[in-house]
Motif scaffolding. Structure first.
Motif, PDB file in Angstrom:
ATOM      1  N   GLU A 165      -5.351   9.338   0.768  1.00 33.78           N
ATOM      2  CA  GLU A 165      -5.589   8.487  -0.396  1.00 33.78           C
ATOM      3  C   GLU A 165      -4.683   7.262  -0.274  1.00 33.78           C
ATOM      4  OE1 GLU A 165      -5.078  10.778  -3.945  1.00 33.78           O
ATOM      5  OE2 GLU A 165      -7.135  11.577  -3.846  1.00 33.78           O
ATOM      6  N   VAL A 166      -5.309   6.130  -0.075  1.00 33.62           N
ATOM      7  CA  VAL A 166      -4.586   4.882   0.148  1.00 33.62           C
ATOM      8  C   VAL A 166      -4.737   4.006  -1.098  1.00 33.62           C
ATOM      9  CG1 VAL A 166      -4.390   2.808   1.574  1.00 33.62           C
ATOM     10  CG2 VAL A 166      -4.933   5.017   2.634  1.00 33.62           C
ATOM     11  N   ARG A 167      -3.619   3.624  -1.680  1.00 40.03           N
ATOM     12  CA  ARG A 167      -3.620   2.696  -2.823  1.00 40.03           C
ATOM     13  C   ARG A 167      -3.216   1.311  -2.328  1.00 40.03           C
ATOM     14  NH1 ARG A 167      -2.704   7.553  -5.319  1.00 40.03           N
ATOM     15  NH2 ARG A 167      -3.696   7.784  -7.378  1.00 40.03           N
ATOM     16  N   LEU A 219       0.826  -1.194   0.000  1.00 39.95           N
ATOM     17  CA  LEU A 219       0.000   0.000   0.000  1.00 39.95           C
ATOM     18  C   LEU A 219       0.864   1.248   0.000  1.00 39.95           C
ATOM     19  CD1 LEU A 219      -1.478   0.950   3.476  1.00 39.95           C
ATOM     20  CD2 LEU A 219       0.405  -0.667   3.219  1.00 39.95           C
ATOM     21  N   THR A 220       0.308   2.311  -0.486  1.00 43.15           N
ATOM     22  CA  THR A 220       0.912   3.636  -0.387  1.00 43.15           C
ATOM     23  C   THR A 220      -0.118   4.561   0.250  1.00 43.15           C
ATOM     24  OG1 THR A 220       0.177   4.301  -2.602  1.00 43.15           O
ATOM     25  CG2 THR A 220       2.353   3.280  -2.419  1.00 43.15           C
ATOM     26  N   ASP A 238      -4.722  -8.839  -9.110  1.00 39.25           N
ATOM     27  CA  ASP A 238      -3.723  -8.095  -9.890  1.00 39.25           C
ATOM     28  C   ASP A 238      -4.188  -6.667 -10.173  1.00 39.25           C
ATOM     29  OD1 ASP A 238      -1.718 -10.288 -10.476  1.00 39.25           O
ATOM     30  OD2 ASP A 238      -3.569 -11.176 -11.253  1.00 39.25           O
ATOM     31  N   GLU A 239      -4.643  -6.007  -9.110  1.00 34.20           N
ATOM     32  CA  GLU A 239      -5.179  -4.654  -9.283  1.00 34.20           C
ATOM     33  C   GLU A 239      -4.658  -3.736  -8.187  1.00 34.20           C
ATOM     34  OE1 GLU A 239      -9.434  -3.821 -10.536  1.00 34.20           O
ATOM     35  OE2 GLU A 239      -9.507  -3.137  -8.451  1.00 34.20           O
ATOM     36  N   VAL A 240      -4.558  -2.445  -8.557  1.00 30.04           N
ATOM     37  CA  VAL A 240      -4.255  -1.404  -7.575  1.00 30.04           C
ATOM     38  C   VAL A 240      -5.537  -0.616  -7.350  1.00 30.04           C
ATOM     39  CG1 VAL A 240      -2.877   0.627  -7.034  1.00 30.04           C
ATOM     40  CG2 VAL A 240      -1.853  -1.271  -8.315  1.00 30.04           C
ATOM     41  N   TYR A 241      -6.022  -0.595  -6.110  1.00 26.50           N
ATOM     42  CA  TYR A 241      -7.312   0.020  -5.796  1.00 26.50           C
ATOM     43  C   TYR A 241      -7.079   1.279  -4.979  1.00 26.50           C
ATOM     44  CZ  TYR A 241     -12.134   0.464  -4.143  1.00 26.50           C
ATOM     45  OH  TYR A 241     -13.392   0.931  -3.865  1.00 26.50           O
ATOM     46  N   LEU A 242      -7.701   2.377  -5.410  1.00 22.83           N
ATOM     47  CA  LEU A 242      -7.590   3.651  -4.694  1.00 22.83           C
ATOM     48  C   LEU A 242      -8.777   3.808  -3.750  1.00 22.83           C
ATOM     49  CD1 LEU A 242      -6.280   6.423  -4.208  1.00 22.83           C
ATOM     50  CD2 LEU A 242      -7.586   7.278  -6.171  1.00 22.83           C
ATOM     51  N   GLN A 243      -8.460   3.960  -2.468  1.00 26.45           N
ATOM     52  CA  GLN A 243      -9.483   4.111  -1.448  1.00 26.45           C
ATOM     53  C   GLN A 243      -9.220   5.394  -0.645  1.00 26.45           C
ATOM     54  OE1 GLN A 243     -12.298   2.202  -0.449  1.00 26.45           O
ATOM     55  NE2 GLN A 243     -12.620   4.007   0.822  1.00 26.45           N
ATOM     56  N   ARG A 244     -10.263   6.192  -0.485  1.00 24.66           N
ATOM     57  CA  ARG A 244     -10.137   7.386   0.365  1.00 24.66           C
ATOM     58  C   ARG A 244     -10.441   6.987   1.806  1.00 24.66           C
ATOM     59  NH1 ARG A 244     -11.144  13.590  -1.009  1.00 24.66           N
ATOM     60  NH2 ARG A 244      -9.380  12.955  -2.293  1.00 24.66           N
ATOM     61  N   VAL A 245      -9.501   7.281   2.688  1.00 22.68           N
ATOM     62  CA  VAL A 245      -9.585   6.885   4.096  1.00 22.68           C
ATOM     63  C   VAL A 245      -9.600   8.145   4.954  1.00 22.68           C
ATOM     64  CG1 VAL A 245      -8.434   5.652   5.983  1.00 22.68           C
ATOM     65  CG2 VAL A 245      -8.423   4.695   3.667  1.00 22.68           C
TER      66      VAL A 245
END
Length: 480
Positions: A391-393, A368-369, A431-438
């Motif tokens: 913004e957490v990827r 994660l980033t 196999d995906e990068v998901y952007l989640q607002r935390v």
């Protein structure tokens, strides 16, 4: 004024037209080694894109693939993601150290055996020899002024064959960047992307020109390695050389005519005639020499025919010259190869390799980033609590969809809220990068809310495997 001065000197051209090099066919252990390396390297290049590897329904079934569209590199069971570019950097460092190691031990041996320019030039010369004949026949054809039907037929056949090899070379390259069978169909049905056709055309042209016409000119003038290799070599480096103390004076030389004993060299020019860069190794070490050792095979064959010991031209080191001139024996090859410089290169190469293997085995399948939203740095809610936005990827490198739970560590007063999720769990596809607002929220009057900055750690946990990952960040509050 003299008679000579009364006639102006004819202007002299400073440009000399290149005389093409037509190497003669040669037999021997080094020539056989070059054939083996050529077959192996060309086989790897042309066949590798067609090796299949089952990766499931969501990924391409190609063993080696540079998937630029999705920014990933597949190599059999290994998948390199963009954030893992240090693997590519490490491989490049290993390649550089390997080149330094081989050069310090055996001179320009990479250029003579495995360089793509050498491999494809060897292939083009092989085709040329099959069609036009050996060195003398090719020389006669080259010097023939008239273009009769025979010369046109031979040249056209050669050029068409070269062109087919060049097209196959350019075509093989593009197959590394997308699914090879699919692209092959698209190429023939004219449905491929223009970039594919452009790449094939450029590589076809460069391969045809470099391998067919430029040849040794690339090695001598275009390649920077001949200028750099001297820094990698020393007096113990084994490289191709001529034992002039044994071969001189040559047959028919002025010294022999004056009565001096003749050396072993009979001036047959065999070493020159087989050289792919057209030099005479008897003139000493030269920048142009690619250390292919074909001159060794040619000279050994002549020495055997005239009953002289082999090795007049051989791999040798400068440190052995004094001993050999006095009739002694050279040092064992192992002592030339194992010396501080080569041991250092080997140690560095091994350390980088071990580091890459270690990093490969300990890497996580999730990552994660975390990027704090800076505008605004925090928001004061109606109840007085302080909220920070991030913004957490989340990167799921597994080949199946996984569910993740997001938590925070640092202060028990801070709670986690997820945009679009009420249970604190996030599903991320394979196999995906998901952007989640935390959102991290600290109650009014709590320590994180009243301090200007607090250290926090955002965790994600794979609820299937239990694997976890985290990133440290800060929580921005306000001073009361």
């Amino acid at each position: 004024m003299s008679v000579a001065d009364s006639h102006p000197t004819e202007p002299q051209s400073l440009y000399a037209a290149r005389e093409p090099v037509f190497p003669k066919k040669v037999y021997g252990k080094f020539r056989n080694l070059k054939w083996v390396i050529m077959v192996i390297t060309l086989g790897i290049y042309y066949v590798t894109p067609w090796i299949r590897w089952d990766r499931g329904a969501a990924l391409p079934d190609q063993a080696v693939l540079l998937d630029l569209a999705n920014r990933r590199f597949f190599f059999f069971w290994i998948e390199i993601w963009p954030h893992e570019f240090y693997f590519v950097a490490g491989l490049l460092v290993m390649a550089g150290l390997g080149l330094f190691l081989f050069t310090s031990a055996l001179g320009r041996v990479w250029c003579g055996y495995a360089c793509p320019q050498t491999v494809w030039t060897d292939l083009f010369i092989l085709v040329e020899r099959w069609i036009e004949g050996d060195r003398n026949a090719r020389l006669r054809l080259h010097r023939q002024k008239s273009w009769d039907l025979r010369k046109m037929r031979l040249r056209l056949t050669k050029w068409v064959t070269w062109l087919l090899i060049a097209v196959a070379t350019g075509g093989a390259w593009v197959f590394y960047f997308t699914d090879a069978p699919t692209l092959l169909v698209d190429l023939f049905t004219l449905n491929a992307h223009p970039i594919a056709y452009t790449t094939i055309a450029v590589l076809t042209g460069t391969t045809f020109f470099f391998g067919g016409f430029a040849r040794e000119q690339i090695c001598i003038y275009a390649c920077p390695w001949p200028r750099i290799q001297a820094a990698m070599m020393d007096e113990d480096t084994l490289t191709v050389g001529y034992r002039e103390w044994r071969g001189e004076p040559r047959k028919n030389s002025e010294a022999v005519k004056a009565g001096e004993p003749q050396g072993d060299c009979i001036d047959c020019m065999a070493c020159v005639n087989v050289c792919p860069v057209g030099i005479d190794i008897r003139d000493g070490q030269q920048l142009e020499c690619i250390t292919c050792a074909l001159c060794i095979d040619a000279c050994d064959d002549i020495m055997a025919k005239i009953g002289k010991p082999r090795g007049l031209i051989d791999y040798m080191a400068f440190t052995d010259e004094e001993s050999e001139r006095a009739g002694g024996k050279p040092k064992p090859i192992i002592k030339h190869v194992l010396r501080p410089r080569t041991i250092l290169y080997t140690a560095l190469w091994s350390l980088v390799g071990i580091g890459l293997v270690f990093a490969l085995f300990i890497r996580s399948d999730i990552d994660l980033t975390v990027a704090p939203v800076r505008n605004p740095t925090y928001v004061t809610l109606s109840d007085g609590s302080i909220r920070n936005t991030y913004e957490v990827r989340i990167r799921n490198m597994q080949h199946e969809t996984r569910e993740f739970e997001v938590t925070v560590k640092g202060d028990p007063a801070i709670r986690v809220e997820l945009e679009g999720a009420t249970d604190g769990k996030i599903g991320v596809n394979a196999d995906e990068v998901y952007l989640q607002r935390v959102y991290l929220v600290a109650p009014a009057g709590s320590e994180p809310a009243t301090e200007e900055r607090s250290d926090v750690r955002i965790w994600i946990e794979d609820l299937t495997s239990g694997e976890r990952a985290y990133k440290d960040t800060v929580f921005n509050g306000k001073e009361e």
